[in-house]
Design a protein around this motif. Structure first.
Motif, short mmCIF file in Angstrom:
data_model
loop_
_atom_site.label_atom_id
_atom_site.label_comp_id
_atom_site.label_asym_id
_atom_site.label_seq_id
_atom_site.Cartn_x
_atom_site.Cartn_y
_atom_site.Cartn_z
N THR A 10 10.29 -11.51 7.26
CA THR A 10 9.82 -10.23 6.75
C THR A 10 8.33 -10.33 6.43
OG1 THR A 10 11.99 -9.72 5.81
CG2 THR A 10 10.11 -8.49 4.96
N TYR A 11 7.57 -9.37 6.92
CA TYR A 11 6.14 -9.32 6.65
C TYR A 11 5.86 -8.24 5.61
CZ TYR A 11 5.58 -12.00 10.97
OH TYR A 11 5.66 -12.96 11.94
N ARG A 12 4.92 -8.51 4.73
CA ARG A 12 4.48 -7.51 3.75
C ARG A 12 3.26 -6.78 4.30
NH1 ARG A 12 6.91 -7.18 -0.87
NH2 ARG A 12 8.29 -8.84 -1.60
N LEU A 13 3.27 -5.47 4.23
CA LEU A 13 2.22 -4.64 4.80
C LEU A 13 1.52 -3.83 3.72
CD1 LEU A 13 4.24 -3.25 7.85
CD2 LEU A 13 2.82 -5.31 7.78
N GLY A 14 0.36 -3.32 4.07
CA GLY A 14 -0.39 -2.50 3.14
C GLY A 14 -1.35 -3.33 2.31
N ALA A 15 -2.30 -2.66 1.67
CA ALA A 15 -3.33 -3.36 0.91
C ALA A 15 -2.76 -4.21 -0.21
CB ALA A 15 -4.32 -2.33 0.34
N PHE A 16 -1.65 -3.77 -0.80
CA PHE A 16 -1.06 -4.50 -1.92
C PHE A 16 0.30 -5.09 -1.56
CE2 PHE A 16 -3.84 -1.21 -3.66
CZ PHE A 16 -4.71 -1.98 -4.41
N GLY A 17 0.62 -5.10 -0.28
CA GLY A 17 1.89 -5.67 0.15
C GLY A 17 3.10 -4.92 -0.36
N THR A 18 2.96 -3.63 -0.52
CA THR A 18 4.06 -2.84 -1.09
C THR A 18 5.10 -2.45 -0.05
OG1 THR A 18 2.72 -0.85 -0.79
CG2 THR A 18 2.64 -1.94 -2.95
N ARG A 19 4.74 -2.52 1.23
CA ARG A 19 5.69 -2.18 2.29
C ARG A 19 6.14 -3.46 3.00
NH1 ARG A 19 3.62 0.47 6.44
NH2 ARG A 19 1.42 0.11 5.89
N GLU A 20 7.34 -3.40 3.56
CA GLU A 20 7.89 -4.56 4.25
C GLU A 20 8.29 -4.20 5.68
OE1 GLU A 20 11.16 -6.10 2.04
OE2 GLU A 20 9.88 -7.17 0.60
N LEU A 21 8.10 -5.16 6.58
CA LEU A 21 8.56 -5.03 7.96
C LEU A 21 9.40 -6.25 8.29
CD1 LEU A 21 8.55 -3.76 10.81
CD2 LEU A 21 6.48 -5.11 11.28
N THR A 22 10.65 -6.04 8.59
CA THR A 22 11.54 -7.15 8.95
C THR A 22 11.53 -7.30 10.46
OG1 THR A 22 12.94 -6.79 7.02
CG2 THR A 22 13.88 -8.06 8.84
N ALA A 23 10.96 -8.41 10.92
CA ALA A 23 10.82 -8.64 12.36
C ALA A 23 12.01 -9.39 12.95
CB ALA A 23 9.53 -9.42 12.64
N VAL A 24 12.65 -10.22 12.14
CA VAL A 24 13.79 -11.03 12.61
C VAL A 24 14.89 -10.93 11.56
CG1 VAL A 24 14.59 -13.35 13.19
CG2 VAL A 24 12.32 -12.60 13.93
N ARG A 25 16.12 -10.67 12.02
CA ARG A 25 17.23 -10.45 11.09
C ARG A 25 18.40 -11.38 11.40
NH1 ARG A 25 16.95 -5.04 9.01
NH2 ARG A 25 15.18 -3.90 9.89
N ASP A 26 18.64 -12.33 10.54
CA ASP A 26 19.86 -13.13 10.56
C ASP A 26 20.14 -13.74 11.94
OD1 ASP A 26 22.07 -14.30 9.36
OD2 ASP A 26 23.39 -12.61 9.78
N VAL A 27 19.14 -14.41 12.51
CA VAL A 27 19.27 -15.01 13.84
C VAL A 27 19.78 -16.43 13.73
CG1 VAL A 27 17.99 -15.84 15.85
CG2 VAL A 27 17.55 -13.55 14.94
#
Length: 264
Positions: A10-27
């Motif tokens: 999971t990557y944290r996005l935005g200036a303060f890392g308030t959003r998350e992007l999950t690139a890989v799930r339970d592989v």
């Protein structure tokens, strides 16, 4: 050899890392010695992220990646260097790997400086020439040349030769033939097949179903970061269980059918 268990990224996005992007799930998956495993998925499915985590270039958010039962994510310094003597990656665009102002064989000098500084120059030259011959390159044709003087296929095989200088056990091949012409693609695929017979494990990352079918022993189908299907390649392609896999196979062009003719 290589094992992924319940890996998330999971990557944290935005200036303060308030959003998350999950690139890989339970592989979860594994690559054994002398085996080619194709990791197949469309762009943005998380294939490259998995390759980067396997190479120790990124760490899993959750789950574990182990090589011979040793966790990869926490390796640092000398331990990480030792890992990279056994596990290497080759990526999609060979031209971006080479600095155009240096001769292409500088990639071999960097391996010597980093891993074999005590090897005499003459002995190292012989080792480089043997590695090049092992990937079906004539040393006289590629050594002492600049990248622009060589083809994409030659550069890609030089990168594989660089990896082989470390006597690696696992190669992460991330879209390594997508920028090559058809005849050169077959040469590189056959080379990987030869290396497999010598015990090399290969994680073959691709979006191309045909290429995955051609080379792999087992196939993992990835969609939006999740594994939707995996198993022996023949079974996955002959009897796909997941609708996504069936849709992918249905989208493959038929060479015997014109584009405006219905597929029967």
């Amino acid at each position: 050899m290589l094992r992924l268990d319940g890996v998330w990224k999971t990557y944290r996005l935005g200036a303060f890392g308030t959003r998350e992007l999950t690139a890989v799930r339970d592989v979860s998956m594994e690559v054994r010695a002398g085996e080619v495993v194709s990791l197949i998925g469309e762009s943005g499915s998380g294939k490259t992220t998995i390759g980067r985590m396997v190479l120790g270039l990124a760490s899993p958010t959750r789950g574990s990646i182990t090589f011979d039962d040793v966790p990869v994510g926490g390796l640092r310094g000398r331990a990480l260097r030792g890992y990279h003597r056994q596990v290497q990656g080759v990526f999609q665009d060979p031209f971006s790997t080479f600095n155009p102002v240096f001769k292409a064989d500088r990639v071999f000098a960097l391996v010597r400086d980093g891993f074999f500084p005590s090897v005499p120059a003459i002995k190292w030259r012989r080792r480089v020439e043997a590695a090049l011959e092992g990937v079906r390159l004539e040393p006289a044709d590629v050594l002492d040349k600049y990248p622009h003087q060589l083809s994409g296929g030659q550069l890609q095989r030089m990168l594989i030769a660089r990896a082989l200088l470390l006597d690696i056990r696992l190669l992460v091949a991330d879209e390594i033939i997508s920028m090559l012409d058809a005849s050169t693609r077959i040469d590189v695929l056959n080379l990987l097949g030869d290396l497999k017979t010598k015990g090399l494990g290969v994680l073959f990352v691709t979006h191309d179903l045909a290429l995955g079918t051609y080379i792999s022993d087992r196939t993992v189908i990835l969609r939006a970061g999740e594994v939707v299907e995996s198993g022996p390649t023949d079974e996955v392609f002959a009897r796909p269980q997941h609708e996504y896999t069936r849709n992918l196979l249905a989208a493959v062009p038929h060479l015997h059918t014109r584009w405006n003719e219905p597929v029967k």
